[in-house]
Design a protein around this motif. Structure first.
Motif, PDB file in Angstrom:
ATOM      1  N   MET A  13       0.842  -1.184   0.000  1.00  0.00           N
ATOM      2  CA  MET A  13       0.000   0.000   0.000  1.00  0.00           C
ATOM      3  C   MET A  13       0.880   1.238   0.000  1.00  0.00           C
ATOM      4  O   MET A  13       1.836   1.335   0.748  1.00  0.00           O
ATOM      5  N   ASP A  14       0.542   2.195  -0.841  1.00  0.00           N
ATOM      6  CA  ASP A  14       1.310   3.432  -0.934  1.00  0.00           C
ATOM      7  C   ASP A  14       0.856   4.382   0.171  1.00  0.00           C
ATOM      8  O   ASP A  14      -0.241   4.933   0.133  1.00  0.00           O
ATOM      9  N   THR A  15       1.705   4.576   1.183  1.00  0.00           N
ATOM     10  CA  THR A  15       1.351   5.444   2.303  1.00  0.00           C
ATOM     11  C   THR A  15       1.576   6.912   2.006  1.00  0.00           C
ATOM     12  O   THR A  15       1.264   7.763   2.819  1.00  0.00           O
ATOM     13  N   ASN A  16       2.131   7.234   0.839  1.00  0.00           N
ATOM     14  CA  ASN A  16       2.403   8.622   0.471  1.00  0.00           C
ATOM     15  C   ASN A  16       1.228   9.276  -0.250  1.00  0.00           C
ATOM     16  O   ASN A  16       1.331  10.429  -0.656  1.00  0.00           O
ATOM     17  N   LYS A  17       0.133   8.553  -0.448  1.00  0.00           N
ATOM     18  CA  LYS A  17      -1.012   9.123  -1.148  1.00  0.00           C
ATOM     19  C   LYS A  17      -1.684  10.175  -0.274  1.00  0.00           C
ATOM     20  O   LYS A  17      -1.838   9.999   0.931  1.00  0.00           O
ATOM     21  N   THR A  18      -2.090  11.263  -0.907  1.00  0.00           N
ATOM     22  CA  THR A  18      -2.819  12.304  -0.201  1.00  0.00           C
ATOM     23  C   THR A  18      -4.254  11.850  -0.005  1.00  0.00           C
ATOM     24  O   THR A  18      -4.873  11.320  -0.915  1.00  0.00           O
ATOM     25  N   LYS A  19      -4.774  12.083   1.186  1.00  0.00           N
ATOM     26  CA  LYS A  19      -6.164  11.718   1.470  1.00  0.00           C
ATOM     27  C   LYS A  19      -6.974  12.981   1.660  1.00  0.00           C
ATOM     28  O   LYS A  19      -6.472  14.004   2.105  1.00  0.00           O
ATOM     29  N   GLU A  20      -8.250  12.890   1.290  1.00  0.00           N
ATOM     30  CA  GLU A  20      -9.176  14.004   1.464  1.00  0.00           C
ATOM     31  C   GLU A  20     -10.407  13.517   2.203  1.00  0.00           C
ATOM     32  O   GLU A  20     -10.784  12.350   2.098  1.00  0.00           O
ATOM     33  N   ARG A  21     -11.030  14.412   2.917  1.00  0.00           N
ATOM     34  CA  ARG A  21     -12.263  14.105   3.637  1.00  0.00           C
ATOM     35  C   ARG A  21     -13.445  14.282   2.695  1.00  0.00           C
ATOM     36  O   ARG A  21     -13.497  15.224   1.907  1.00  0.00           O
ATOM     37  N   LEU A  22     -14.397  13.368   2.780  1.00  0.00           N
ATOM     38  CA  LEU A  22     -15.625  13.423   1.994  1.00  0.00           C
ATOM     39  C   LEU A  22     -16.779  13.514   2.984  1.00  0.00           C
ATOM     40  O   LEU A  22     -16.941  12.639   3.833  1.00  0.00           O
ATOM     41  N   SER A  23     -17.560  14.539   2.871  1.00  0.00           N
ATOM     42  CA  SER A  23     -18.692  14.733   3.773  1.00  0.00           C
ATOM     43  C   SER A  23     -19.976  14.543   2.983  1.00  0.00           C
ATOM     44  O   SER A  23     -20.182  15.172   1.944  1.00  0.00           O
ATOM     45  N   ILE A  24     -20.862  13.659   3.473  1.00  0.00           N
ATOM     46  CA  ILE A  24     -22.127  13.396   2.788  1.00  0.00           C
ATOM     47  C   ILE A  24     -23.274  13.442   3.791  1.00  0.00           C
ATOM     48  O   ILE A  24     -23.067  13.270   4.993  1.00  0.00           O
ATOM     49  N   ASN A  25     -24.461  13.671   3.308  1.00  0.00           N
ATOM     50  CA  ASN A  25     -25.663  13.637   4.138  1.00  0.00           C
ATOM     51  C   ASN A  25     -26.455  12.383   3.797  1.00  0.00           C
ATOM     52  O   ASN A  25     -26.699  12.098   2.628  1.00  0.00           O
ATOM     53  N   LEU A  26     -26.838  11.633   4.828  1.00  0.00           N
ATOM     54  CA  LEU A  26     -27.612  10.412   4.657  1.00  0.00           C
ATOM     55  C   LEU A  26     -28.808  10.408   5.590  1.00  0.00           C
ATOM     56  O   LEU A  26     -28.765  11.025   6.663  1.00  0.00           O
ATOM     57  N   ASP A  27     -29.819   9.686   5.223  1.00  0.00           N
ATOM     58  CA  ASP A  27     -30.931   9.421   6.111  1.00  0.00           C
ATOM     59  C   ASP A  27     -30.383   8.686   7.337  1.00  0.00           C
ATOM     60  O   ASP A  27     -29.629   7.716   7.207  1.00  0.00           O
ATOM     61  N   SER A  28     -30.731   9.130   8.532  1.00  0.00           N
ATOM     62  CA  SER A  28     -30.149   8.552   9.748  1.00  0.00           C
ATOM     63  C   SER A  28     -30.494   7.076   9.919  1.00  0.00           C
ATOM     64  O   SER A  28     -29.661   6.290  10.389  1.00  0.00           O
ATOM     65  N   GLU A  29     -31.696   6.676   9.551  1.00  0.00           N
ATOM     66  CA  GLU A  29     -32.065   5.253   9.668  1.00  0.00           C
ATOM     67  C   GLU A  29     -31.271   4.395   8.692  1.00  0.00           C
ATOM     68  O   GLU A  29     -30.856   3.293   9.018  1.00  0.00           O
ATOM     69  N   LEU A  30     -31.067   4.898   7.479  1.00  0.00           N
ATOM     70  CA  LEU A  30     -30.265   4.175   6.491  1.00  0.00           C
ATOM     71  C   LEU A  30     -28.839   4.016   6.993  1.00  0.00           C
ATOM     72  O   LEU A  30     -28.256   2.933   6.903  1.00  0.00           O
ATOM     73  N   LYS A  31     -28.290   5.078   7.575  1.00  0.00           N
ATOM     74  CA  LYS A  31     -26.926   5.028   8.100  1.00  0.00           C
ATOM     75  C   LYS A  31     -26.814   3.973   9.202  1.00  0.00           C
ATOM     76  O   LYS A  31     -25.872   3.176   9.219  1.00  0.00           O
ATOM     77  N   LYS A  32     -27.775   3.940  10.107  1.00  0.00           N
ATOM     78  CA  LYS A  32     -27.757   2.947  11.197  1.00  0.00           C
ATOM     79  C   LYS A  32     -27.858   1.527  10.640  1.00  0.00           C
ATOM     80  O   LYS A  32     -27.139   0.628  11.067  1.00  0.00           O
ATOM     81  N   GLU A  33     -28.786   1.313   9.709  1.00  0.00           N
ATOM     82  CA  GLU A  33     -28.983  -0.014   9.126  1.00  0.00           C
ATOM     83  C   GLU A  33     -27.721  -0.504   8.429  1.00  0.00           C
ATOM     84  O   GLU A  33     -27.266  -1.627   8.638  1.00  0.00           O
ATOM     85  N   VAL A  34     -27.145   0.353   7.588  1.00  0.00           N
ATOM     86  CA  VAL A  34     -25.936  -0.012   6.856  1.00  0.00           C
ATOM     87  C   VAL A  34     -24.763  -0.186   7.817  1.00  0.00           C
ATOM     88  O   VAL A  34     -23.962  -1.108   7.666  1.00  0.00           O
ATOM     89  N   GLY A  35     -24.669   0.688   8.808  1.00  0.00           N
ATOM     90  CA  GLY A  35     -23.594   0.574   9.793  1.00  0.00           C
ATOM     91  C   GLY A  35     -23.618  -0.758  10.505  1.00  0.00           C
ATOM     92  O   GLY A  35     -22.571  -1.391  10.718  1.00  0.00           O
ATOM     93  N   SER A  36     -24.799  -1.228  10.851  1.00  0.00           N
ATOM     94  CA  SER A  36     -24.937  -2.527  11.510  1.00  0.00           C
ATOM     95  C   SER A  36     -24.500  -3.662  10.587  1.00  0.00           C
ATOM     96  O   SER A  36     -23.787  -4.580  11.003  1.00  0.00           O
TER      97      SER A  36
END
Length: 82
Positions: free
Chosen positions: A1-24
Motif C-alpha cells: 500500500m502506498d502510504t504517500n497518497k494524499t487523502k481528502e475528507r468526503l462529507s455526505i448527508n444520509l438518512d439517519s435510519e439508512l446510516k444505522k442499518e448499513v452501519g450494523s
C-alpha cells in the motif's frame, strides 16, 4: 500500500435510519464506513461504471403478465353480462 497518497475528507448527508442499518450490516462484515466507501469507489474506478445496475420502475406489459396468447383466452371467459 502506498502510504504517500494524499487523502481528502468526503462529507455526505444520509438518512439517519439508512446510516444505522448499513452501519450494523457493515459491522457484521467487519467493515467500517470508510472501508466500504473506499471499496465502492475503487470498483467505480476499476469498472468505469457504477458496479451495479440502476433502473427505473419497470412496468409490465399485458403480454408479460397474462402471456402472449391472452387475447385468445379472453373469448373463453364467461361473465354475467351474456
Amino acid at each position: 500500500m502506498d502510504t504517500n497518497k494524499t487523502k481528502e475528507r468526503l462529507s455526505i448527508n444520509l438518512d439517519s435510519e439508512l446510516k444505522k442499518e448499513v452501519g450494523s450490516l457493515l459491522s457484521d462484515l467487519g467493515l467500517d464506513y470508510t472501508t466500504a466507501i473506499t471499496i465502492y469507489f475503487k470498483q467505480i474506478a476499476k469498472k468505469k461504471k457504477i458496479p451495479f445496475e440502476l433502473s427505473t420502475t419497470s412496468y409490465y406489459t399485458i403480454d408479460e403478465v397474462a402471456g402472449q396468447d391472452w387475447r385468445n383466452k379472453v373469448a373463453e371467459i364467461k361473465d354475467e353480462w351474456e
